[in-house]
Design a protein around this motif. Sequence first.
Motif, PDB file in Angstrom:
ATOM      1  N   ILE A 100     -16.385  33.788 -44.280  1.00 22.83           N
ATOM      2  CA  ILE A 100     -17.418  33.357 -43.347  1.00 22.83           C
ATOM      3  C   ILE A 100     -18.793  33.299 -44.022  1.00 22.83           C
ATOM      4  N   ARG A 113     -30.168  40.458 -38.493  1.00 28.85           N
ATOM      5  CA  ARG A 113     -29.672  40.862 -37.178  1.00 28.85           C
ATOM      6  C   ARG A 113     -29.680  39.694 -36.177  1.00 28.85           C
ATOM      7  N   ILE A 150     -26.378  38.096 -34.445  1.00 30.97           N
ATOM      8  CA  ILE A 150     -26.191  38.012 -32.993  1.00 30.97           C
ATOM      9  C   ILE A 150     -25.947  36.555 -32.583  1.00 30.97           C
ATOM     10  N   ARG A 202     -22.604  35.567 -33.863  1.00 35.77           N
ATOM     11  CA  ARG A 202     -21.600  36.558 -33.442  1.00 35.77           C
ATOM     12  C   ARG A 202     -20.720  36.951 -34.615  1.00 35.77           C
ATOM     13  N   ASN A 219     -20.529  39.794 -38.110  1.00 34.82           N
ATOM     14  CA  ASN A 219     -20.972  41.060 -38.657  1.00 34.82           C
ATOM     15  C   ASN A 219     -22.272  40.880 -39.456  1.00 34.82           C
ATOM     16  N   SER A 275     -16.507  38.701 -24.129  1.00 35.19           N
ATOM     17  CA  SER A 275     -17.599  38.118 -24.888  1.00 35.19           C
ATOM     18  C   SER A 275     -18.841  39.004 -24.809  1.00 35.19           C
ATOM     19  N   LYS A 276     -19.109  39.554 -23.631  1.00 37.34           N
ATOM     20  CA  LYS A 276     -20.269  40.445 -23.466  1.00 37.34           C
ATOM     21  C   LYS A 276     -20.113  41.716 -24.307  1.00 37.34           C
ATOM     22  N   LEU A 318     -18.310  42.117 -26.966  1.00 34.93           N
ATOM     23  CA  LEU A 318     -18.446  41.755 -28.375  1.00 34.93           C
ATOM     24  C   LEU A 318     -19.926  41.637 -28.750  1.00 34.93           C
ATOM     25  N   ASP A 319     -20.706  41.035 -27.848  1.00 34.15           N
ATOM     26  CA  ASP A 319     -22.144  40.899 -28.082  1.00 34.15           C
ATOM     27  C   ASP A 319     -22.804  42.268 -28.235  1.00 34.15           C
ATOM     28  N   ILE A 333     -22.039  43.764 -31.625  1.00 39.46           N
ATOM     29  CA  ILE A 333     -22.827  43.155 -32.712  1.00 39.46           C
ATOM     30  C   ILE A 333     -24.301  43.551 -32.611  1.00 39.46           C
ATOM     31  N   ARG A 334     -24.820  43.557 -31.399  1.00 40.92           N
ATOM     32  CA  ARG A 334     -26.241  43.891 -31.208  1.00 40.92           C
ATOM     33  C   ARG A 334     -26.555  45.331 -31.597  1.00 40.92           C
ATOM     34  N   MET A 383      -8.238  37.546 -32.999  1.00 41.40           N
ATOM     35  CA  MET A 383      -9.077  36.350 -32.916  1.00 41.40           C
ATOM     36  C   MET A 383     -10.510  36.712 -32.483  1.00 41.40           C
ATOM     37  N   ASN A 390     -14.601  37.628 -36.948  1.00 41.49           N
ATOM     38  CA  ASN A 390     -15.853  37.521 -37.699  1.00 41.49           C
ATOM     39  C   ASN A 390     -16.637  38.813 -37.757  1.00 41.49           C
ATOM     40  N   LEU A 391     -16.040  39.849 -37.219  1.00 39.06           N
ATOM     41  CA  LEU A 391     -16.773  41.111 -37.107  1.00 39.06           C
ATOM     42  C   LEU A 391     -16.351  42.096 -38.190  1.00 39.06           C
TER      43      LEU A 391
END
Lengths: 127, 232, 244
Positions: free
Chosen positions: A15, A42, A46, A49, A51, B164-165, B167-168, B171-172, B189, B193-194
């Motif tokens: 990514i 950051r 966000i 979405r 890391n 989705s919330k 996940l947000d 990340i936040r 899935m 990306n996390l």
Amino acid sequence: MTLILSDRFDENRPIYLQIVEKVKRAIIRGDLKPGDRLPSVRELAIMLRVNPNTVQRAYQELEREGLTFTRRGQGNFVTQDPAVVEELREKMRRELVRRVIQEASEINMSVDELIKTLEEIRNEQAS
Amino acid sequence: MNRLLRARGLTKRYGRKHALRGVDLEVNSGEVVGILGPNGSGKSTFLKIAIGIVRPTGGEIEVLGQRPGAGLRKHVSYMSENDYLYRWMRVGEILEWTASFYDDWNDAKSQEIIEFLGLDRDSKISSLSRGMRGRLKTAIAFSRDVQLYLLDEPLSGIDPASRSKILDVIIREYRPENSSILLSTHLVMDVENLLDRVVFLSDGSVLLQGNADELRSQHDASINSIFIQLYG
Amino acid sequence: MDIRNIKNILVKEIKLAKSWLIFVPAGVLLFNFYIYLKFKDIPSMSRNAPMLLVSGIVILPLLIIAFIRGILILKSERDNRTIEYLKALPVNGFEIATAKSLMIGIESFAYAATYFITFRTMITLAQTTYTVRLTLWLFVLIWLVLTLTATFSLLLQAVGMSVRRFGRLIAAVLFLILSQAGLKIAGWLDPVLREFPHITLYVVYGAGTQAKGPMTLGTLILLAIYIVINVSLTGYLVENKMEV
């Protein structure tokens, strides 16, 4: 930066490289101008979405390639050296064309034929 | 790089059934590690051992330099996959009550997350939907400033909007410079990306583990595709 | 053991136990009133009958309620899956067991107080020739017996939840063994208990007839020790054996 974000990631490839490409395209298009500040790690994490570490890695890669630079405590900025941007533009153009030629060769299409077809399509679209 | 969690040969047996068969796993500071695997692969057991609410049968585990127990739980945030909130409480009530146990509870942050997630402090937990209860669990876990967040299936069984919330929020609120996340999931899935690093568990053993980007390059596939290949 | 943790858990228990604190004493009150109406002619009964009848008939339901309560205070946490939430807090099993036992103690206090007050009032109201003097110690005795009963059933529930197979059976066997052992030990200790100061636990019937309790302070201490043992064992199980 909104334009960068419009499309989704191809999840089969790292990514961070895709973020690098998105930023590069934004620079070439002029969405990001020389001296513009990139979103903070950051913020971009966000927005995309992903890391924050991934964004950080992408920013490091951009900096390593000389496309951006960091000002301590202020963030990442697009290079102000027009030569670097021009070089990037040239590189990306060549890469694109090479890719097209490569794909054309896979269906036994010569470069001449490619150019011919390109012109035909251009004329079709113009009319 | 600081090592926050280190498990060596971790084993857990329930009677004759093995939940974990010698798992080696590490979490370093500033990374998001995903324990991936289908249901029953031992993900939850691992996290429960890490937090000290299940005892290992064998092997060693050290989290923040401590053996799991009440002392460690002061410094680690945990979120269970189970619907384990006190349903008779109100949202505000469970937040305040939980806060009373911790020194690292961040009220301002808590308030912000509650608002972001659209939770109402006056709602009774029993009246919330499953997705909303999932949001609340996330809010509780991230209302604390800790070095390590252990999230067990944070997204499973939850509607897409709540997923989705949540996940947000992850990340936040994740700060690589001072915290790490170890999360388990079978919904790869959503967290593709996390993850910095992934550990594939199967039947209590580690099938494959590595840096997410490296695995993508090696297999020329997404983590999700690798998951499907491994367990398909 | 962290006092703050115990206090915090107790706060939650009190919020949830409101109904136990209100409905059980109210039930005791109503029941005692019913008994009073039913046995208005107590004076006509033989000398010790009213004492035995009234005390037995009221204390027995209370003992059963205490026993059930000890089970439910832990079982409900498992049934609602909240035991995991509780255990994932930075508290240890001993703090959980202590807080729950304190709650049991508070409830038992309320039950004992209701019983004590209504019992006395009832006897006084029911007849004229008898006066009843109940000492503070009788109250303490009832309180401790109720608390012991509830902490005992709490321990048995903890056993049931800690053993993966045949939990109930093992708890039932333990119930028999431990209760017998408790009585046996009390028997052996009797000579020692007698050394403690006697407590005046008596009911005066009319003109100076006394029924004096055979109780010493030692009995109360023994009950308290049993309670502490129950709580400690429960704490050990919650901390080390109870997996959620």
